[in-house]
Design a protein around this motif. Sequence first.
Motif, PDB file in Angstrom:
ATOM      1  N   ARG A  53      10.854   6.033 -14.570  1.00 20.09           N
ATOM      2  CA  ARG A  53      11.502   5.267 -13.512  1.00 20.09           C
ATOM      3  C   ARG A  53      11.217   3.788 -13.707  1.00 20.09           C
ATOM      4  NH1 ARG A  53       8.031   8.266 -11.063  1.00 20.09           N
ATOM      5  NH2 ARG A  53       7.177   6.521  -9.875  1.00 20.09           N
ATOM      6  N   GLN A 108       8.166   2.777 -11.969  1.00 21.75           N
ATOM      7  CA  GLN A 108       6.944   3.449 -12.409  1.00 21.75           C
ATOM      8  C   GLN A 108       5.958   2.430 -12.973  1.00 21.75           C
ATOM      9  OE1 GLN A 108       7.789   6.631 -15.118  1.00 21.75           O
ATOM     10  NE2 GLN A 108       5.667   6.837 -15.825  1.00 21.75           N
ATOM     11  N   SER A 148       4.992  -2.534 -14.096  1.00 20.58           N
ATOM     12  CA  SER A 148       6.115  -1.611 -13.940  1.00 20.58           C
ATOM     13  C   SER A 148       6.889  -1.482 -15.245  1.00 20.58           C
ATOM     14  CB  SER A 148       7.051  -2.098 -12.836  1.00 20.58           C
ATOM     15  OG  SER A 148       7.732  -3.274 -13.232  1.00 20.58           O
TER      16      SER A 148
END
Length: 277
Positions: free
Chosen positions: A71, A74, A104
């Motif tokens: 993602r 994530q 991220s």
Amino acid sequence: MLCLSLGLLIDVSRSHAETLQANAPVALVEDVSAGRILMQKNADHPIAPASMTKIMTAYVIFDLIDQGKMRLEQVLTVSPAVWKRWHGKQGGATMFLRAGEAVSVENLLKGMLAVSGNDATYALASSIPGGLDAFVALMNKEARSIGLADSYFSSPNGWSNNDITRTTARDLVLLARKTIERFPQFYVKFYQQKEFLWGKSPTGQLIRQHNKNPLFGHIDHADGLKTGFTTNAGYCFTGSATKNNHRIIMVIAGLPSAHARADEAIRLMQMALSAIP
């Protein structure tokens, strides 16, 4: 009618025939919207792609996100091993990550594609189950699935010790086209960044780095993709721009300097776009 000679394609159907001729040892310029090769020179010659490898790495990451296996939001933790190998001068281009830093996937992609961060690339590639070996296997699996007939990847950045990554200009044009067609939202989000801020200078200021894409600021509607350089590969570039619903994708490789790469990229793209009505 098209007349083709080595390294040269002339459209004689036009009253003002457009001629493209490459100074780069390896080059391919294609109007992918029309399915028309405008110029090719050693387009099937094996080359070391250097950081152009990251286009394949990004394709794999985009596919994992598309499958729900990763993602954008994530958060990954930068391992000490990644930091140790890819920080400082020995690490080449860097996003200025720190060991133990939580970042991220979205920001790591920005660091990899906007400023070619090797640290960001390895943080992403080593994060999947099975680690780096599993990721490189995925790169080669995806390369075969999209028809990269003459490509082999041995690392996610094309710059590791004993790297034997090889591809061709023809495969890189295909890879760029597949990226744009399959992941248009990611292409716009990550390949069109002009600059990226991450890390801090000794004075505590955010470090601002500019995208090295030589078309930015010189070619209207240029929107990607990736430069590369190693001593073995020379200075190389996969680039794209659009005009009147036509997309030109170009690859040049083996140039002697960043200046020569920029001059060649701008010149060829200007000539290719000028042939579009």
